[in-house]
Design a protein around this motif. Structure first.
Motif, PDB file in Angstrom:
ATOM      1  N   CYS A  38      82.968  48.119  66.233  1.00  0.00           N
ATOM      2  CA  CYS A  38      82.772  48.175  67.631  1.00  0.00           C
ATOM      3  C   CYS A  38      82.690  48.749  68.271  1.00  0.00           C
ATOM      4  CB  CYS A  38      83.448  46.422  68.108  1.00  0.00           C
ATOM      5  SG  CYS A  38      85.425  46.805  67.622  1.00  0.00           S
ATOM      6  N   VAL A  39      82.162  48.985  69.678  1.00  0.00           N
ATOM      7  CA  VAL A  39      82.501  50.048  70.454  1.00  0.00           C
ATOM      8  C   VAL A  39      83.457  49.318  71.366  1.00  0.00           C
ATOM      9  CG1 VAL A  39      80.686  50.986  72.242  1.00  0.00           C
ATOM     10  CG2 VAL A  39      80.249  50.785  69.966  1.00  0.00           C
ATOM     11  N   VAL A  40      84.001  50.752  71.549  1.00  0.00           N
ATOM     12  CA  VAL A  40      85.517  50.304  72.929  1.00  0.00           C
ATOM     13  C   VAL A  40      84.827  51.041  73.908  1.00  0.00           C
ATOM     14  CG1 VAL A  40      87.532  51.092  73.766  1.00  0.00           C
ATOM     15  CG2 VAL A  40      87.666  50.779  71.390  1.00  0.00           C
ATOM     16  N   ASP A  41      84.352  52.081  74.118  1.00  0.00           N
ATOM     17  CA  ASP A  41      83.464  52.808  75.084  1.00  0.00           C
ATOM     18  C   ASP A  41      82.624  53.923  74.597  1.00  0.00           C
ATOM     19  OD1 ASP A  41      85.376  55.221  74.562  1.00  0.00           O
ATOM     20  OD2 ASP A  41      87.128  54.377  76.207  1.00  0.00           O
ATOM     21  N   GLY A  42      82.459  54.770  75.767  1.00  0.00           N
ATOM     22  CA  GLY A  42      81.188  55.385  75.246  1.00  0.00           C
ATOM     23  C   GLY A  42      81.371  56.270  74.374  1.00  0.00           C
ATOM     24  N   ASP A  43      83.318  56.739  74.414  1.00  0.00           N
ATOM     25  CA  ASP A  43      83.239  57.774  73.050  1.00  0.00           C
ATOM     26  C   ASP A  43      84.112  57.467  71.814  1.00  0.00           C
ATOM     27  OD1 ASP A  43      85.900  57.961  74.544  1.00  0.00           O
ATOM     28  OD2 ASP A  43      84.771  59.784  75.047  1.00  0.00           O
ATOM     29  N   THR A  44      84.450  56.579  72.298  1.00  0.00           N
ATOM     30  CA  THR A  44      85.422  55.615  70.922  1.00  0.00           C
ATOM     31  C   THR A  44      84.902  54.316  70.311  1.00  0.00           C
ATOM     32  OG1 THR A  44      86.696  56.528  72.102  1.00  0.00           O
ATOM     33  CG2 THR A  44      87.600  55.124  70.748  1.00  0.00           C
ATOM     34  N   PHE A  45      85.138  54.411  69.238  1.00  0.00           N
ATOM     35  CA  PHE A  45      84.610  53.528  68.765  1.00  0.00           C
ATOM     36  C   PHE A  45      85.504  52.734  67.501  1.00  0.00           C
ATOM     37  CE2 PHE A  45      81.659  56.405  66.678  1.00  0.00           C
ATOM     38  CZ  PHE A  45      81.531  56.259  64.965  1.00  0.00           C
ATOM     39  N   HIS A  46      85.291  51.677  66.330  1.00  0.00           N
ATOM     40  CA  HIS A  46      85.904  51.099  65.656  1.00  0.00           C
ATOM     41  C   HIS A  46      85.070  51.163  64.040  1.00  0.00           C
ATOM     42  CE1 HIS A  46      89.997  50.156  67.180  1.00  0.00           C
ATOM     43  NE2 HIS A  46      89.165  50.530  67.868  1.00  0.00           N
ATOM     44  N   TYR A  47      84.808  52.079  63.483  1.00  0.00           N
ATOM     45  CA  TYR A  47      84.374  51.758  61.799  1.00  0.00           C
ATOM     46  C   TYR A  47      85.304  50.986  60.584  1.00  0.00           C
ATOM     47  CZ  TYR A  47      81.366  52.996  58.219  1.00  0.00           C
ATOM     48  OH  TYR A  47      80.907  52.849  56.409  1.00  0.00           O
ATOM     49  N   ASP A  48      85.028  50.567  59.726  1.00  0.00           N
ATOM     50  CA  ASP A  48      85.782  50.230  58.679  1.00  0.00           C
ATOM     51  C   ASP A  48      86.838  50.605  58.372  1.00  0.00           C
ATOM     52  OD1 ASP A  48      85.766  49.868  56.171  1.00  0.00           O
ATOM     53  OD2 ASP A  48      85.211  51.787  55.173  1.00  0.00           O
ATOM     54  N   GLY A  49      87.562  49.670  59.614  1.00  0.00           N
ATOM     55  CA  GLY A  49      88.667  49.402  59.128  1.00  0.00           C
ATOM     56  C   GLY A  49      89.564  51.513  60.069  1.00  0.00           C
ATOM     57  N   LEU A  50      88.503  52.032  60.308  1.00  0.00           N
ATOM     58  CA  LEU A  50      89.386  53.142  61.795  1.00  0.00           C
ATOM     59  C   LEU A  50      89.047  53.020  63.319  1.00  0.00           C
ATOM     60  CD1 LEU A  50      88.782  56.139  58.660  1.00  0.00           C
ATOM     61  CD2 LEU A  50      90.043  54.839  59.361  1.00  0.00           C
ATOM     62  N   LYS A  51      89.300  54.128  63.798  1.00  0.00           N
ATOM     63  CA  LYS A  51      89.640  53.643  65.091  1.00  0.00           C
ATOM     64  C   LYS A  51      88.796  55.786  65.568  1.00  0.00           C
ATOM     65  CE  LYS A  51      90.453  52.883  69.784  1.00  0.00           C
ATOM     66  NZ  LYS A  51      91.886  52.417  70.850  1.00  0.00           N
ATOM     67  N   ILE A  52      87.483  55.761  66.060  1.00  0.00           N
ATOM     68  CA  ILE A  52      86.776  56.716  65.849  1.00  0.00           C
ATOM     69  C   ILE A  52      87.057  57.852  66.745  1.00  0.00           C
ATOM     70  CG2 ILE A  52      85.035  58.285  65.079  1.00  0.00           C
ATOM     71  CD1 ILE A  52      85.009  56.020  62.542  1.00  0.00           C
ATOM     72  N   ARG A  53      87.102  58.571  67.439  1.00  0.00           N
ATOM     73  CA  ARG A  53      86.832  59.675  69.081  1.00  0.00           C
ATOM     74  C   ARG A  53      85.762  60.166  68.789  1.00  0.00           C
ATOM     75  NH1 ARG A  53      86.135  62.682  72.449  1.00  0.00           N
ATOM     76  NH2 ARG A  53      87.219  61.876  74.634  1.00  0.00           N
ATOM     77  N   ILE A  54      84.496  60.864  69.421  1.00  0.00           N
ATOM     78  CA  ILE A  54      83.848  61.496  69.242  1.00  0.00           C
ATOM     79  C   ILE A  54      84.537  62.508  70.445  1.00  0.00           C
ATOM     80  CG2 ILE A  54      80.973  62.214  69.296  1.00  0.00           C
ATOM     81  CD1 ILE A  54      80.535  58.623  69.724  1.00  0.00           C
ATOM     82  N   ALA A  55      84.050  63.784  68.554  1.00  0.00           N
ATOM     83  CA  ALA A  55      84.875  65.211  69.179  1.00  0.00           C
ATOM     84  C   ALA A  55      84.386  65.919  70.369  1.00  0.00           C
ATOM     85  CB  ALA A  55      85.388  65.645  68.078  1.00  0.00           C
ATOM     86  N   ASP A  56      82.975  65.436  70.079  1.00  0.00           N
ATOM     87  CA  ASP A  56      82.644  66.905  70.623  1.00  0.00           C
ATOM     88  C   ASP A  56      81.670  66.454  72.454  1.00  0.00           C
ATOM     89  OD1 ASP A  56      80.423  64.777  69.849  1.00  0.00           O
ATOM     90  OD2 ASP A  56      78.755  66.561  69.518  1.00  0.00           O
ATOM     91  N   ILE A  57      82.191  65.295  72.730  1.00  0.00           N
ATOM     92  CA  ILE A  57      82.200  64.470  74.077  1.00  0.00           C
ATOM     93  C   ILE A  57      83.376  64.326  75.193  1.00  0.00           C
ATOM     94  CG2 ILE A  57      79.506  64.126  73.850  1.00  0.00           C
ATOM     95  CD1 ILE A  57      80.302  61.209  73.696  1.00  0.00           C
ATOM     96  N   ASP A  58      82.531  64.044  76.235  1.00  0.00           N
ATOM     97  CA  ASP A  58      83.966  63.027  77.024  1.00  0.00           C
ATOM     98  C   ASP A  58      82.752  62.007  78.244  1.00  0.00           C
ATOM     99  OD1 ASP A  58      85.957  61.982  78.513  1.00  0.00           O
ATOM    100  OD2 ASP A  58      85.825  63.392  80.228  1.00  0.00           O
ATOM    101  N   THR A  59      83.733  60.706  78.074  1.00  0.00           N
ATOM    102  CA  THR A  59      82.322  60.458  78.938  1.00  0.00           C
ATOM    103  C   THR A  59      83.491  59.578  79.738  1.00  0.00           C
ATOM    104  OG1 THR A  59      83.016  57.772  76.704  1.00  0.00           O
ATOM    105  CG2 THR A  59      80.751  59.476  76.393  1.00  0.00           C
ATOM    106  N   PRO A  60      83.364  58.851  80.873  1.00  0.00           N
ATOM    107  CA  PRO A  60      83.782  57.441  81.936  1.00  0.00           C
ATOM    108  C   PRO A  60      84.659  56.832  81.392  1.00  0.00           C
ATOM    109  CG  PRO A  60      81.266  58.073  82.390  1.00  0.00           C
ATOM    110  CD  PRO A  60      81.508  58.433  80.929  1.00  0.00           C
ATOM    111  N   GLU A  61      85.729  57.180  81.775  1.00  0.00           N
ATOM    112  CA  GLU A  61      86.704  55.519  81.445  1.00  0.00           C
ATOM    113  C   GLU A  61      86.192  54.291  81.926  1.00  0.00           C
ATOM    114  OE1 GLU A  61      89.702  55.775  79.581  1.00  0.00           O
ATOM    115  OE2 GLU A  61      88.817  58.008  79.241  1.00  0.00           O
ATOM    116  N   THR A  62      86.164  53.412  81.148  1.00  0.00           N
ATOM    117  CA  THR A  62      85.824  51.715  81.669  1.00  0.00           C
ATOM    118  C   THR A  62      86.996  50.804  81.456  1.00  0.00           C
ATOM    119  OG1 THR A  62      85.703  51.544  79.035  1.00  0.00           O
ATOM    120  CG2 THR A  62      83.745  51.986  79.796  1.00  0.00           C
ATOM    121  N   ASN A  63      88.270  51.338  80.796  1.00  0.00           N
ATOM    122  CA  ASN A  63      89.260  50.970  81.135  1.00  0.00           C
ATOM    123  C   ASN A  63      90.306  51.660  81.946  1.00  0.00           C
ATOM    124  OD1 ASN A  63      91.237  47.979  81.094  1.00  0.00           O
ATOM    125  ND2 ASN A  63      91.798  47.985  79.274  1.00  0.00           N
ATOM    126  N   PRO A  64      90.848  51.086  83.064  1.00  0.00           N
ATOM    127  CA  PRO A  64      90.091  50.761  83.778  1.00  0.00           C
ATOM    128  C   PRO A  64      90.020  51.831  84.235  1.00  0.00           C
ATOM    129  CG  PRO A  64      92.499  51.590  84.826  1.00  0.00           C
ATOM    130  CD  PRO A  64      92.658  51.840  82.853  1.00  0.00           C
TER     131      PRO A  64
END
Length: 120
Positions: free
Chosen positions: A21-47
């Motif tokens: 699943c996708v948390v926000d524009g630069d973070t997602f879960h895959y195969d039991g891992l929480k992954i942060r896309i290392a080369d970008i920053d996206t706006p916060e969604t919460n909050p």
């Protein structure tokens, strides 16, 4: 880490993420891992801190969902394995192109400079 298959879907994460699943524009879960896309920053969604950040964050999140589900991707390690929140730091690639750079080119993200900058 194996490449993702083309048929993998990435819904928006619920409060307690299960599966891919996708948390926000630069973070997602895959195969039991929480992954942060290392080369970008996206706006916060919460909050979000303002209406502009909220809108851009929603759009970045939606676009990341589309990009992740569009076909196989490769997760490439960088010099640091994890951030301070325990997220795996990875460059996300498809066909030799960074998905982070796609989001930057579309105006939905900024190149990561090593520190957060305000969106409002």
């Amino acid at each position: 880490m194996p490449a993702l298959a083309a048929a993998v879907s990435f819904p928006r994460c619920a409060i307690m993420p299960v599966g891919n699943c996708v948390v926000d524009g630069d973070t997602f879960h895959y195969d039991g891992l929480k992954i942060r896309i290392a080369d970008i920053d996206t706006p916060e969604t919460n909050p979000p801190r303002c209406a502009y950040e909220a809108d851009l964050g929603r759009r970045a999140t939606s676009r990341l969902q589309q990009l992740l589900a569009a076909g196989p991707i490769d997760l490439r390690r960088i010099d640091r394995d994890e951030d301070t929140y325990g997220r795996k730091l990875r460059i996300v690639m498809r066909d030799g192109q960074s998905i982070g750079r796609i989001l930057v080119a579309e105006g939905l993200a900024r190149t990561w400079t090593g520190r957060r900058q305000p969106w409002c």
